[in-house]
Design a protein around this motif. Structure first.
Motif, mmCIF file in Angstrom:
data_model
loop_
_atom_site.group_PDB
_atom_site.id
_atom_site.type_symbol
_atom_site.label_atom_id
_atom_site.label_comp_id
_atom_site.label_asym_id
_atom_site.label_seq_id
_atom_site.Cartn_x
_atom_site.Cartn_y
_atom_site.Cartn_z
ATOM 1 N N VAL A 89 0.857 -1.187 0.000
ATOM 2 C CA VAL A 89 0.000 0.000 0.000
ATOM 3 C C VAL A 89 0.891 1.233 0.000
ATOM 4 C CG1 VAL A 89 -1.972 -1.087 1.135
ATOM 5 C CG2 VAL A 89 -0.202 -0.030 2.532
ATOM 6 N N GLY A 90 0.492 2.254 -0.747
ATOM 7 C CA GLY A 90 1.308 3.454 -0.861
ATOM 8 C C GLY A 90 0.659 4.665 -0.232
ATOM 9 N N GLY A 91 1.459 5.735 -0.122
ATOM 10 C CA GLY A 91 0.917 6.997 0.354
ATOM 11 C C GLY A 91 1.885 7.756 1.239
ATOM 12 N N ASP A 92 1.742 9.067 1.249
ATOM 13 C CA ASP A 92 2.504 9.955 2.127
ATOM 14 C C ASP A 92 1.946 9.816 3.541
ATOM 15 O OD1 ASP A 92 3.576 12.094 3.535
ATOM 16 O OD2 ASP A 92 2.885 13.635 2.143
ATOM 17 N N VAL A 93 2.793 9.428 4.515
ATOM 18 C CA VAL A 93 2.293 9.198 5.865
ATOM 19 C C VAL A 93 1.712 10.463 6.498
ATOM 20 C CG1 VAL A 93 3.702 7.194 6.424
ATOM 21 C CG2 VAL A 93 4.627 9.505 6.817
ATOM 22 N N ALA A 94 2.108 11.627 5.997
ATOM 23 C CA ALA A 94 1.608 12.879 6.560
ATOM 24 C C ALA A 94 0.297 13.326 5.922
ATOM 25 C CB ALA A 94 2.655 13.984 6.410
ATOM 26 N N ASP A 95 -0.174 12.589 4.928
ATOM 27 C CA ASP A 95 -1.415 12.920 4.213
ATOM 28 C C ASP A 95 -2.530 12.034 4.762
ATOM 29 O OD1 ASP A 95 -3.567 13.009 2.400
ATOM 30 O OD2 ASP A 95 -2.253 13.363 0.693
ATOM 31 N N GLU A 96 -3.435 12.635 5.509
ATOM 32 C CA GLU A 96 -4.466 11.847 6.186
ATOM 33 C C GLU A 96 -5.412 11.156 5.212
ATOM 34 O OE1 GLU A 96 -5.977 16.168 6.225
ATOM 35 O OE2 GLU A 96 -4.077 15.071 6.198
ATOM 36 N N VAL A 97 -5.636 11.750 4.039
ATOM 37 C CA VAL A 97 -6.519 11.138 3.051
ATOM 38 C C VAL A 97 -5.849 9.906 2.438
ATOM 39 C CG1 VAL A 97 -7.727 11.477 0.862
ATOM 40 C CG2 VAL A 97 -7.684 13.319 2.562
ATOM 41 N N ALA A 98 -4.579 10.062 2.062
ATOM 42 C CA ALA A 98 -3.841 8.940 1.477
ATOM 43 C C ALA A 98 -3.714 7.788 2.462
ATOM 44 C CB ALA A 98 -2.461 9.399 1.014
ATOM 45 N N MET A 99 -3.463 8.108 3.731
ATOM 46 C CA MET A 99 -3.282 7.041 4.710
ATOM 47 C C MET A 99 -4.608 6.392 5.095
ATOM 48 S SD MET A 99 -0.169 6.643 4.725
ATOM 49 C CE MET A 99 -0.239 5.257 5.853
ATOM 50 N N ALA A 100 -5.677 7.160 5.093
ATOM 51 C CA ALA A 100 -6.991 6.547 5.318
ATOM 52 C C ALA A 100 -7.285 5.538 4.212
ATOM 53 C CB ALA A 100 -8.073 7.614 5.381
ATOM 54 N N ALA A 101 -6.904 5.882 2.987
ATOM 55 C CA ALA A 101 -7.099 4.955 1.869
ATOM 56 C C ALA A 101 -6.236 3.707 2.050
ATOM 57 C CB ALA A 101 -6.764 5.647 0.555
ATOM 58 N N ALA A 102 -5.026 3.879 2.577
ATOM 59 C CA ALA A 102 -4.154 2.730 2.831
ATOM 60 C C ALA A 102 -4.762 1.820 3.895
ATOM 61 C CB ALA A 102 -2.769 3.205 3.264
ATOM 62 N N PHE A 103 -5.261 2.405 4.964
ATOM 63 C CA PHE A 103 -5.930 1.604 6.005
ATOM 64 C C PHE A 103 -7.140 0.868 5.415
ATOM 65 C CE2 PHE A 103 -3.280 3.731 8.984
ATOM 66 C CZ PHE A 103 -3.421 3.116 10.223
ATOM 67 N N ASP A 104 -7.887 1.549 4.565
ATOM 68 C CA ASP A 104 -9.045 0.922 3.920
ATOM 69 C C ASP A 104 -8.614 -0.283 3.088
ATOM 70 O OD1 ASP A 104 -10.776 2.783 5.021
ATOM 71 O OD2 ASP A 104 -10.882 4.027 3.210
#
Length: 247
Positions: free
Chosen positions: A63-78
């Motif tokens: 799963v990818g994403g900037d850890v400081a980006d809450e939207v990207a990380m919410a998508a990663a958790f999803d």
């Protein structure tokens, strides 16, 4: 036996595509956890590690994403929840280290470190606090430099000191949810990033700062993470200094 220990666990490892993060992924997979290998800029390395885990009989996704980006990380958790049904363990290995004396530090570097190391840890911890199953664990990452206070590490150590403060506060805020929150603070560890540009003499000098006269290995740190992520249910709100007894 805790709720998590009684069934298969699912772990998300930020920064899992390389270095200590990779060793953590391998260690948790060896324990039987399904693992989500998070990456920010090294997708190919993350996917190679996923292939390695799967080839060994484990379960893994990238799963990818900037850890400081809450939207990207919410998508990663999803994505992790969709793949494995839930999340039990979150390990925050993602971080950056830029060294300079405080007097000459480029403030843009300060902002970069604090965005990843402080905001990134906060964002991921915030999501984990609302999404982990009972019996779960959050493991953040600090550094032994918060104690050793080496010159040129001021801004980096300051960012990690923030993580050390965040960790026990979150542990107390999660009262009643059966989720532990701890941090690992590695000492000098023989990662490619650490070894780069250092002479053999300097490495030997650094290694002699602990009673074992060696650098830590990535596997040493992963072992500490596995302890906090699994059996260490009575360890909560603590920072574990994994540095071989370094002063």
């Amino acid at each position: 036996m805790s709720t998590t220990q009684a069934r298969d666990r699912v772990a998300l490892v930020t920064g899992g595509s390389g270095g200590i993060g990779r060793a953590v992924v391998e260690r948790l997979a060896a324990d039987g956890d399904a693992v989500a290998v998070h990456y920010a800029g090294h997708e190919a390395r993350a996917k190679d590690l996923v292939d390695q885990v799967v080839a060994g009989g484990g379960r893994a996704i990238a799963v990818g994403g900037d850890v400081a980006d809450e939207v990207a990380m919410a998508a990663a958790f999803d994505a992790v929840t969709e793949a494995f049904g839930a999340i039990d363990v979150v390990v925050n290995t993602a971080g950056i280290m830029l060294l300079s004396p405080i007097a000459t530090l480029d403030l843009a570097d300060l902002d970069r470190m604090h965005r990843t190391n402080v905001r990134g840890t906060f964002v991921v911890s915030q999501l984990a606090a609302t999404r982990l199953r009972a019996g779960g664990a959050i493991v953040n990452f600090s550094t032994s430099v918060t104690r050793t206070r080496f010159p040129a590490y001021g801004a980096y150590a300051a960012s990690k000191a923030a993580v050390e403060t965040l960790t026990p506060i979150l542990a107390r805020e999660l009262r009643g949810q059966d989720i532990t929150v701890n941090a690992v603070a590695p000492g000098p560890t023989a990662t490619p990033l650490f070894l780069e540009g250092k002479s053999e003499e300097l490495i030997a000098s650094i290694a002699s700062a602990n009673p074992f006269d060696r650098l830590g290995t990535q596997e040493d740190i992963a072992e500490a993470v596995a302890f906090l992520a699994g059996p260490a249910r009575w360890v909560n709100g603590q920072t574990l200094f994994a540095n071989g007894g370094m002063a």
